[in-house]
Design a protein around this motif. Structure first.
Motif, PDB file in Angstrom:
ATOM      1  N   PHE A 170      32.379 -21.278 -18.015  1.00  0.00           N
ATOM      2  CA  PHE A 170      32.727 -20.487 -16.838  1.00  0.00           C
ATOM      3  C   PHE A 170      32.504 -21.356 -15.612  1.00  0.00           C
ATOM      4  N   ALA A 171      33.597 -21.646 -14.890  1.00  0.00           N
ATOM      5  CA  ALA A 171      33.522 -22.542 -13.732  1.00  0.00           C
ATOM      6  C   ALA A 171      34.055 -21.820 -12.499  1.00  0.00           C
ATOM      7  N   PRO A 172      33.164 -21.316 -11.636  1.00  0.00           N
ATOM      8  CA  PRO A 172      33.619 -20.670 -10.395  1.00  0.00           C
ATOM      9  C   PRO A 172      33.954 -21.709  -9.337  1.00  0.00           C
ATOM     10  N   LEU A 195      29.924 -10.487  -8.221  1.00  0.00           N
ATOM     11  CA  LEU A 195      30.042 -11.910  -7.926  1.00  0.00           C
ATOM     12  C   LEU A 195      31.407 -12.169  -7.311  1.00  0.00           C
ATOM     13  N   THR A 196      31.440 -12.635  -6.076  1.00  0.00           N
ATOM     14  CA  THR A 196      32.709 -12.921  -5.408  1.00  0.00           C
ATOM     15  C   THR A 196      32.915 -14.421  -5.311  1.00  0.00           C
ATOM     16  N   MET A 197      34.163 -14.851  -5.431  1.00  0.00           N
ATOM     17  CA  MET A 197      34.505 -16.277  -5.385  1.00  0.00           C
ATOM     18  C   MET A 197      35.985 -16.429  -5.061  1.00  0.00           C
ATOM     19  N   GLY A 228      42.234 -16.098  -5.858  1.00  0.00           N
ATOM     20  CA  GLY A 228      42.481 -15.203  -4.739  1.00  0.00           C
ATOM     21  C   GLY A 228      41.571 -13.995  -4.703  1.00  0.00           C
ATOM     22  N   HIS A 229      40.486 -14.048  -3.942  1.00  0.00           N
ATOM     23  CA  HIS A 229      39.561 -12.921  -3.772  1.00  0.00           C
ATOM     24  C   HIS A 229      39.106 -12.361  -5.127  1.00  0.00           C
ATOM     25  N   VAL A 230      38.504 -13.214  -5.917  1.00  0.00           N
ATOM     26  CA  VAL A 230      38.034 -12.828  -7.249  1.00  0.00           C
ATOM     27  C   VAL A 230      36.669 -12.138  -7.129  1.00  0.00           C
ATOM     28  N   ALA A 274      32.237  -4.717 -16.423  1.00  0.00           N
ATOM     29  CA  ALA A 274      32.714  -3.385 -16.085  1.00  0.00           C
ATOM     30  C   ALA A 274      34.104  -3.435 -15.458  1.00  0.00           C
ATOM     31  N   LEU A 275      34.354  -4.473 -14.655  1.00  0.00           N
ATOM     32  CA  LEU A 275      35.626  -4.567 -13.947  1.00  0.00           C
ATOM     33  C   LEU A 275      35.775  -5.982 -13.405  1.00  0.00           C
ATOM     34  N   VAL A 276      37.031  -6.425 -13.251  1.00  0.00           N
ATOM     35  CA  VAL A 276      37.319  -7.688 -12.589  1.00  0.00           C
ATOM     36  C   VAL A 276      38.557  -7.497 -11.725  1.00  0.00           C
ATOM     37  N   THR A 277      38.529  -8.010 -10.506  1.00  0.00           N
ATOM     38  CA  THR A 277      39.684  -7.936  -9.613  1.00  0.00           C
ATOM     39  C   THR A 277      40.009  -9.336  -9.113  1.00  0.00           C
ATOM     40  N   ALA A 278      41.306  -9.616  -8.954  1.00  0.00           N
ATOM     41  CA  ALA A 278      41.769 -10.910  -8.461  1.00  0.00           C
ATOM     42  C   ALA A 278      43.203 -10.762  -7.996  1.00  0.00           C
ATOM     43  N   ASP A 279      43.621 -11.617  -7.064  1.00  0.00           N
ATOM     44  CA  ASP A 279      45.008 -11.593  -6.600  1.00  0.00           C
ATOM     45  C   ASP A 279      45.963 -12.092  -7.680  1.00  0.00           C
ATOM     46  N   LEU A 280      45.507 -13.063  -8.498  1.00  0.00           N
ATOM     47  CA  LEU A 280      46.368 -13.639  -9.526  1.00  0.00           C
ATOM     48  C   LEU A 280      45.538 -13.992 -10.754  1.00  0.00           C
TER      49      LEU A 280
END
Length: 290
Positions: A170-172, A195-197, A228-230, A274-280
């Motif tokens: 896992f590489a942020p 965790l935002t990155m 993008g806003h992960v 629980a959840l993950v959000t990202a632009d792409l």
């Protein structure tokens, strides 16, 4: 006994040809990390792995300070590794020596990296840069993430049972902030680490759902790239930092370091997502099995 004028002049000349104050800060930070673990044996036993990690990181920072003194040509490599260890001490030891050792290590690392010999053999005009770099580092990273992980995304609801995720690496990238908050689910809110990155890369990714009453689904990919806003919403997260130091984070247990250098990665990661959000999201070799 005071040094003679000629000895003081020789020391001053020697000091100006290397990142002296950076090395001193690193050694002070390493010494501070050693203070609690080197208490009586009963205290050390109660600290467990955190105490042992503090000893290892403390000794490594002291060695890094010595390298800056006696091998200033290697200052960039030494400073980067000392910065990684300083930040990791927040999670691996007693909160980075109750923040004191960690902050001394960060300041010494930044000053060592920013130091350059002046025209006359001294630090020249880089003194201002070396002093301001630690403040700029914290000002750029901490405020950028503060407040962004306080609330869940509007209109989104997570599964009642978090999915199980594994990845070999896992590489942020552009890691900004880590915090704790509440995420709504069908069975009420759940406490999660957020965790935002800017982006993240996961190798040998596997996610398994565990919804009650539904068949288990497994989603696998050779590589998964988020950009993008992960934001990752996790109830548990474990892995080996830099492939060496294995730790486990949870909302009620070991806190995630609030600021993490962009070059840090983790191996052998397991998580409850629980959840993950990202632009792409781009997946290589995506497969879904029941």
């Amino acid at each position: 006994m005071l040094l003679r004028p000629d000895a003081r002049a020789a020391f001053r000349s020697w000091r100006r040809t290397r990142p002296f104050w950076a090395g001193l800060l690193l050694m002070l930070g390493g010494t501070e990390l050693l203070v609690v673990p080197l208490s009586p044996l009963t205290v050390l036993v109660s600290l467990g792995l955190g105490g042992l990690a503090a000893i290892g990181i403390g000794l490594a920072l002291i060695a890094a300070g010595q390298f800056l003194w006696w091998l200033p040509s290697a200052r960039h490599y030494v400073s980067i590794n000392a910065l990684i260890l300083s930040v990791l001490s927040f999670a691996a030891t007693n909160l980075g020596g109750f923040l004191v050792g960690m902050l001394l290590g960060i300041a010494g690392s930044a000053m060592g990296f920013g130091w350059t010999p002046g025209a006359s053999g001294g630090s020249g005009g880089s003194k201002g840069l070396a002093v301001l770099l630690p403040l700029a580092l914290l000002a750029a990273l901490v405020p950028a993430g503060t407040g962004r992980a306080e609330a869940a995304p509007q209109g989104l609801r997570a599964a009642a049972v978090p999915a199980a995720v594994t990845t070999t690496r896992f590489a942020p990238h552009g890691f900004a902030f880590a915090g704790v908050g509440q995420l709504p689910t069908a069975e009420g809110p759940v406490k999660v680490m957020m965790l935002t990155m800017g982006a993240a890369s996961l190798t040998d990714y596997r996610m398994t759902t565990r919804d009650k009453g539904n068949p288990e689904l497994a989603l696998t990919a050779g590589k998964l790239d988020l950009s993008g806003h992960v934001t990752l919403y996790l109830t548990r997260f474990s892995g080996c930092l830099e492939g060496l130091l294995c730790v486990t984070f949870s909302p009620d247990g070991l806190p995630v370091p609030p600021v993490i250098p962009p070059f840090v990665f983790m191996t052998r990661v397991t998580a409850e997502q629980a959840l993950v959000t990202a632009d792409l999201i781009v997946a290589d070799g995506l497969r879904l099995t029941v």
